[in-house]
Scaffold this active site. Sequence first.
Site, short mmCIF file in Angstrom:
data_model
loop_
_atom_site.label_atom_id
_atom_site.label_comp_id
_atom_site.label_asym_id
_atom_site.label_seq_id
_atom_site.Cartn_x
_atom_site.Cartn_y
_atom_site.Cartn_z
N CYS A 152 5.76 -0.07 7.04
CA CYS A 152 5.56 0.99 6.39
C CYS A 152 6.76 1.29 5.33
CB CYS A 152 5.19 2.42 7.16
SG CYS A 152 4.77 3.65 6.42
N LEU A 153 6.39 1.68 4.18
CA LEU A 153 7.28 1.76 3.11
C LEU A 153 8.31 3.08 3.49
CD1 LEU A 153 5.78 1.15 -0.41
CD2 LEU A 153 7.42 -0.38 1.04
N HIS B 228 -4.22 1.41 7.74
CA HIS B 228 -2.94 1.92 7.75
C HIS B 228 -2.95 3.24 6.68
CE1 HIS B 228 1.60 1.63 7.68
NE2 HIS B 228 1.37 2.15 6.66
N GLU B 229 -3.32 3.02 5.40
CA GLU B 229 -3.05 3.98 4.29
C GLU B 229 -4.16 5.23 4.58
OE1 GLU B 229 -0.49 3.54 2.41
OE2 GLU B 229 -0.16 1.42 2.87
N HIS C 196 -2.67 7.49 7.08
CA HIS C 196 -1.81 8.41 6.41
C HIS C 196 -2.29 9.70 5.90
CE1 HIS C 196 2.18 6.35 6.28
NE2 HIS C 196 1.96 5.29 5.78
N GLY D 189 0.90 -1.14 0.03
CA GLY D 189 -0.09 0.14 -0.01
C GLY D 189 0.94 1.22 -0.07
N GLN E 67 2.97 10.07 1.22
CA GLN E 67 4.45 9.38 1.30
C GLN E 67 5.18 9.69 -0.06
OE1 GLN E 67 2.33 5.31 2.14
NE2 GLN E 67 4.52 5.06 3.06
#
Length: 154
Positions: free
Chosen positions: A89-90, A131-132, A135, A46, A51
Amino acid sequence: MAKLRILKFGDPTLRKIARPVEEITPRIRMLLDDMIETMRDAEGCGLAAPQVGVLRRIVVIEVEPGTVYELINPKIIAFSGEQEESEGCLSNPGRYGITKRPMHVTVRAMNRNGETYDLNGSGLLARAICHECDHLDGKLYTDVQLREVRPKSR
Ligand code: NI
């Protein structure tokens, strides 16, 4: 398509609230394509627009290879149950934490054609949706993690 640079934890942009998309322009569609390429290149499941430095309410998710969900202006409209699983997380590479998330989530969003749809997710997909969407409000998984875990070997 272009690969975008992913901001890391500590970057103030990750703490800002993203603005809704009012019109889906070719530029927004290009951003979606670039976000998908960037997510796949980084082997993530995701990615949210903040981000990559874009403060717009846009998310892409791919928990099952080949099935990409594009969520524009997503809103979680229902959730139930709970799960405690590890999450990364990326923007925080190599680190993982245990979080408590709903087991089932329904999110309402627009696709790139401006059509509103509801997506039901359970398990990993439910976690990714939460999660996304977090953000987009400047929230990170570490804000809600119960504890950090050692990275899994892949
Ligand atoms: Ni993340």
